[in-house]
Design a protein around this motif. Structure first.
Motif, PDB file in Angstrom:
ATOM      1  N   LYS A 126      46.694 118.296  40.629  1.00 44.64           N
ATOM      2  CA  LYS A 126      45.612 117.858  41.520  1.00 44.64           C
ATOM      3  C   LYS A 126      44.597 118.972  41.742  1.00 44.64           C
ATOM      4  O   LYS A 126      43.386 118.749  41.718  1.00 44.64           O
ATOM      5  N   LEU A 127      45.081 120.169  41.962  1.00 46.17           N
ATOM      6  CA  LEU A 127      44.208 121.310  42.201  1.00 46.17           C
ATOM      7  C   LEU A 127      43.335 121.619  40.984  1.00 46.17           C
ATOM      8  O   LEU A 127      42.121 121.798  41.104  1.00 46.17           O
ATOM      9  N   SER A 172      34.569 108.361  37.196  1.00 44.62           N
ATOM     10  CA  SER A 172      33.711 109.475  36.797  1.00 44.62           C
ATOM     11  C   SER A 172      33.967 109.865  35.345  1.00 44.62           C
ATOM     12  O   SER A 172      34.951 109.445  34.736  1.00 44.62           O
ATOM     13  N   ARG A 213      39.017 119.575  31.195  1.00 44.76           N
ATOM     14  CA  ARG A 213      37.953 120.380  31.812  1.00 44.76           C
ATOM     15  C   ARG A 213      37.250 121.254  30.771  1.00 44.76           C
ATOM     16  O   ARG A 213      36.025 121.373  30.767  1.00 44.76           O
ATOM     17  N   ALA A 227      42.332 119.737  38.675  1.00 48.82           N
ATOM     18  CA  ALA A 227      41.348 118.680  38.428  1.00 48.82           C
ATOM     19  C   ALA A 227      40.116 118.821  39.315  1.00 48.82           C
ATOM     20  O   ALA A 227      39.026 118.402  38.934  1.00 48.82           O
ATOM     21  N   LYS A 228      40.293 119.435  40.489  1.00 49.66           N
ATOM     22  CA  LYS A 228      39.211 119.460  41.479  1.00 49.66           C
ATOM     23  C   LYS A 228      38.602 120.836  41.720  1.00 49.66           C
ATOM     24  O   LYS A 228      37.534 120.932  42.308  1.00 49.66           O
ATOM     25  N   ILE A 229      39.271 121.883  41.304  1.00 47.78           N
ATOM     26  CA  ILE A 229      38.786 123.236  41.577  1.00 47.78           C
ATOM     27  C   ILE A 229      37.403 123.431  40.939  1.00 47.78           C
ATOM     28  O   ILE A 229      37.151 122.922  39.849  1.00 47.78           O
ATOM     29  N   TYR A 262      34.935 112.731  34.289  1.00 47.62           N
ATOM     30  CA  TYR A 262      36.219 113.432  34.221  1.00 47.62           C
ATOM     31  C   TYR A 262      37.374 112.438  34.157  1.00 47.62           C
ATOM     32  O   TYR A 262      38.255 112.559  33.309  1.00 47.62           O
ATOM     33  N   GLU A 263      37.382 111.465  35.061  1.00 47.27           N
ATOM     34  CA  GLU A 263      38.495 110.512  35.115  1.00 47.27           C
ATOM     35  C   GLU A 263      38.633 109.718  33.822  1.00 47.27           C
ATOM     36  O   GLU A 263      39.740 109.526  33.324  1.00 47.27           O
ATOM     37  N   GLU A 275      34.410 124.552  38.754  1.00 46.40           N
ATOM     38  CA  GLU A 275      34.457 125.024  37.369  1.00 46.40           C
ATOM     39  C   GLU A 275      34.383 126.547  37.254  1.00 46.40           C
ATOM     40  O   GLU A 275      35.110 127.142  36.457  1.00 46.40           O
TER      41      GLU A 275
END
Length: 186
Positions: free
Chosen positions: A117-118, A2, A27, A120-122, A4-5, A124
């Protein structure tokens, strides 16, 4: 992979390790560039970024945007806030993106790997505050050749971009005018 990655890997490689600041800087960059309609995966030539902190996230912003102090496209405003203002120099459009963790107290209870980890995924809207802003960039702060050169009458060093001070008719650098961050010992 993605967006982001891909951008996170670029930031991580530049910084040298993974930490919450690299995740947040990634982010922050993605949001700021998106809001200005700039594709972070293409060369960026029309951007100035004002960083309000000098920590790890700044390395992520620099790696992703290509902005740098040397190119005069990365500016540091020492406010101690994890925030950045992205300015499209072609359109004048600007957006300030800041970290606004709504659940910060809960995040502080986690170990570092869980936090990474959190973050990166929370979603926006739970971590970033995005504001459209207006900013005027003085000519002497824009990329390009120095504007207005002077020579300090006390130390003899050159001063670029109108950063000199005139005191009692003398041209002085900020150091000699009394604003130095260092003291000469020899």
């Amino acid at each position: 992979m993605s967006n982001y990655e891909t951008l996170f890997e670029k930031a991580k490689a530049s910084h040298g390790h993974v930490c919450p600041g690299i995740v947040l800087g990634t982010r922050l960059s993605i949001a700021g560039l998106r809001e200005l309609g700039i594709d972070p995966e293409k060369p960026i030539h029309n951007l100035i970024v004002y960083m309000e902190i000098d920590r790890c996230g700044t390395d992520a912003v620099q790696a992703i945007t290509g902005c740098s102090l040397g190119h005069r496209s990365l500016k540091h405003k020492d406010f101690g806030k994890f925030a950045a203002t992205f300015v499209n120099t072609d359109t004048g459009k600007a957006v300030r993106v800041s970290i606004h963790e709504k659940n910060r107290a809960e995040h502080d209870k986690l170990d570092i790997k869980e936090v990474i980890k959190l973050l990166a995924k929370i979603p926006e809207d739970e971590i970033l505050k995005i504001e459209k802003v207006q900013i005027t960039i003085p000519k002497e702060d824009q990329p390009g050749f120095p504007v207005g050169k002077a020579v300090c009458s006390k130390c003899g060093e050159q001063i670029s971009d109108n950063r000199h001070i005139v005191k009692d008719g003398n041209v002085l650098c900020r150091n000699c005018a009394g604003g130095s961050y260092y003291t000469v010992i020899e």
